[in-house]
Design an enzyme around this catalytic site. Structure first.
Site, short mmCIF file in Angstrom:
data_model
loop_
_atom_site.label_atom_id
_atom_site.label_comp_id
_atom_site.label_asym_id
_atom_site.label_seq_id
_atom_site.Cartn_x
_atom_site.Cartn_y
_atom_site.Cartn_z
N HIS A 33 -18.38 58.41 29.55
CA HIS A 33 -19.57 57.86 28.90
C HIS A 33 -20.80 58.19 29.74
O HIS A 33 -21.16 57.43 30.65
CB HIS A 33 -19.44 56.34 28.75
N HIS A 267 -23.14 58.28 23.84
CA HIS A 267 -22.50 57.08 24.39
C HIS A 267 -21.16 57.39 25.03
O HIS A 267 -20.92 57.03 26.18
CB HIS A 267 -22.31 56.02 23.30
N GLU A 416 -12.68 28.00 25.37
CA GLU A 416 -11.49 28.53 26.05
C GLU A 416 -11.66 29.95 26.55
O GLU A 416 -11.22 30.29 27.65
CB GLU A 416 -10.26 28.48 25.12
N HIS A 478 -1.42 23.02 15.34
CA HIS A 478 -1.44 22.68 16.76
C HIS A 478 -0.07 22.81 17.42
O HIS A 478 0.09 22.41 18.58
CB HIS A 478 -1.97 21.24 16.95
#
Length: 673
Positions: A33, A267, A416, A478
């Protein structure tokens, strides 16, 4: 007589040295890159030449500034800086970019001298940098005294559009603003180009306003190619001590390339030989590939002298600190080295008694954690707003919270993903042993930083509670099913699921003592009986991953094995079979990872190859258990989603019972008899 270069001319020479090392390395590798290094070289040069406190001769100096290239795809920008400033990264390493065995892998990797962390997955460097700044503050507020600022350094990063588009950056930025991390300074390479073209096709918000809303100080936009403007912006950022700073730098990706600058094509692919030649002509670069002008090399290598002087001054300061505060100096040294105090684990075996009522391993974990907190100073962490449920709040040693001040209980909020990354940043910074906590089912939100921690070999501990359908009434959203075995597939991540309080204590001991990778500790919501160490196998067997918990005969006909909350079920089934006259062995297998790492002789001693009648039980997917039960064994588990009901009902309906285990064992025995 040679004409003395002006500062501007010398800056240009150094900046173009960075650019063309990157251009030539990518071109030679035919991969990489080049665009971002070409555009970001001026801001990187200013930061490294005028501000960054580092010593190329000692990349691990504790009080150095940290620099993170969050835009890891621009790795040749970092490698060029490291080579030019005198790190142990040779021109041959640069020439062998992305090749087998070179010191210049495709994306920056921890272990390359001067690389602070492995980056490449966008957003991770941004979020890990927040963790580094938190670790710096933790140590500074614990150890600095008036006149003795022994921990005092910045965390800098260059971040890209892609970094800021990733959700983890938003999570981490929000927490950084809340914590007012004034030693955190990020330079945003705002080049407006992504792989698919202009970033406007998917990224339109006002980034500066967004970060102001997070509670950051924002500088700019400034011209990222104007060294004076970048210099002034960094000085302004350093003057703001109570907020993190984002410096918005407008740059041109592929700067200097006549045909590819400011396009998506520059890029992630080499310029091509013709365009490299045109870029050399356009920027007036008359040097051959990989040649660095001696004036640029002499100037950038001055970092060696500056770094040595800064480190020597700090060492002298540390000596004075030790004379004034000997106890604190000794503790700081221990924290920075990661060493544990002698005898720290001596009392672990006395934390639980077979006489006490059943204890959920999440509650057992809290007992152990507070024992550790009294003895291991750098132990710190928190939960994703689930502390009362995860049982991870530390009440011993300190009851305080890490907020705008400092203490051992952190509050990550419902973040999280960022939590995992921040813990990784704290660990790679050093001086702390971080832990995180959430429900097991939400481990999916943390997978990217957990994988990076395993890749980097970081000492991070992940606490996951509510580990199975034993969650009960909360239902299938859950209730983890595939998660446990999925985590076990991550290389270098140790996963431990203890069966009771005594195994929980040993699981924590294993995690704390491990220094070459992360550990996931998996705990129950429901109560489990404490296994009597006087009657059954010692829980120290946890450290070998599996051990014989109980057997009716040293020559078993059938082996029953389980993990966590299913071990008592296997034990009950084993006792029932033994009462019928069957020779039974019950094996507790808290960590398949640790067991797999044992010598073959030990594994064969626990699971004798001549015993083919084997039954495993675990409240999760059965995938993977064939490795331990063999082709003729039976795996009892759950290969479907759970249900909402009391956990006892769920276990019965899903066949997670001692009766089922015993029946499957009888079927196997009937086949081999």
């Amino acid at each position: 007589m040679a004409t003395q270069m002006t500062t501007a001319q010398l800056d240009d020479l150094c900046i173009n040295s960075i650019r063309f090392l990157a251009i030539d390395a990518v071109q030679k590798a035919k991969s990489g890159h080049p665009g971002a290094p070409m555009g970001a070289a001026p801001m990187a040069h200013v930061l490294w030449d005028r501000f960054l406190k580092h010593n190329p001769a000692d990349p691990a100096w504790p009080n150095r500034d940290r620099f993170v290239l969050s835009a890891g795809h621009a790795s040749m920008l970092l490698y060029s800086l490291l080579h030019l400033t005198g790190y142990d990264l040779s021109i041959d390493d640069i020439k062998n970019f992305r090749q087998w065995g070179s010191g210049t892998p495709g994306h920056p990797e921890l272990g390359v001298p001067g690389v602070e962390m492995t980056t490449g997955p966008l957003g991770q460097g941004f979020a890990h940098g927040v963790g580094m700044a938190i670790a710096e503050r933790f140590l500074a507020e614990h150890y600095n005294r008036p006149g003795h600022e022994i921990i005092d350094h910045y965390t800098y990063a260059i971040v890209s559009d892609g970094d800021l588009e990733e959700g983890v950056a938003s999570e981490a930025a929000s927490l950084a603003g809340t914590l007012k991390l004034g030693k955190l300074i990020y330079l945003y390479d705002d080049n407006g180009i992504s792989i698919e073209g202009d970033t406007d096709i998917a990224f339109m918000e006002n980034v500066g306003d967004r970060f102001k809303a997070y509670g950051w100080h924002v500088v700019g936009p400034v011209d990222g190619h104007d060294t004076g403007a970048v210099d002034a912006a960094i000085r302004e950022a350093q003057a703001v001590t109570d907020l993190p700073t984002l410096i918005v730098c407008h740059t041109i990706i592929g700067f200097g390339s006549p045909n590819k600058a400011n396009t998506g094509g520059v890029h992630g692919e080499p310029l091509g030989e013709d365009e490299v030649a045109l870029t050399r002509a356009n920027l007036g670069w008359a040097y051959a590939p990989f040649d660095v002008p001696k004036e640029a090399s002499s100037h950038t290598r001055m970092a060696l002298g500056r770094g040595a002087a800064a480190q020597e001054a700090w060492v002298a300061q540390l000596v004075e600190y030790g004379r004034a505060f000997p106890a604190e100096a000794a503790q700081l040294d221990a924290d920075l080295s990661g060493a544990l105090p002698a005898g720290w684990a001596d009392g672990l075996e006395g934390l639980f008694s077979a006489d006490e009522k059943p204890v959920a391993t999440r509650d057992a974990s809290n007992r152990v954690m507070n024992y550790i907190a009294e003895r291991v100073h750098g132990f710190t962490g928190g939960s994703a707003d689930l502390g009362p449920s995860n049982k991870t709040t530390l009440t011993k040693q300190t009851a305080g919270d890490f907020a705008s001040g400092v203490d051992h209980n952190m509050h990550f909020g419902v973040r999280e993903h960022a939590m995992g990354s921040i813990a990784g940043g704290m660990a790679v910074h050093g001086g702390v042993i971080p832990y995180t906590a959430t429900f097991m089912v939400f481990s999916d939100y943390m997978r990217p930083p957990m994988r990076l921690a395993a890749l980097m070999g970081l000492r991070v501990i992940y606490v996951f509670t509510h580990d199975s359908v034993g969650v009960g009434e909360d239902g299938p959203t859950h209730q983890p099913i595939e998660h446990l075995m999925s985590l076990r597939t991550v290389p270098n991540l140790n996963v431990i699921r203890p069966a009771d309080g005594t195994e929980t204590a040993q699981a924590w001991k294993s995690a704390i003592e491990r220094t070459d990778g992360p550990t996931a500790l998996v705990f129950t919501r429901q109560g489990l009986p404490i296994i009597d160490q006087a009657e059954y196998g010692a829980a120290s067997g946890v450290h070998r991953g599996a051990y014989v918990l109980w057997q009716s005969s040293p020559t078993p006909e059938v082996i029953l094995m389980g993990t966590g909350s299913e071990v008592p079920i296997a034990l009950e089934a084993g006792k029932a079979l033994a009462a019928e006259g069957t020779n039974v062995r019950v094996v507790s297998m808290p960590s398949l990872d640790l067991f797999d790492a044992q010598p073959q002789a030990y594994r064969d001693a626990i699971l004798p190859p001549n015993v083919s009648a084997r039954v495993s039980i675990e409240a999760g997917v059965t995938l993977g258990w064939d490795r331990y039960i063999g082709l003729g064994g039976t795996a009892i588990g759950i290969d479907h989603f759970g249900a909402s009901a009391p956990f006892g009902t769920i276990y019965k309906e899903f066949g997670l019972t001692a009766e089922r285990v015993a029946e499957e064992a009888r079927k196997l025995l009937s086949r081999v008899s």
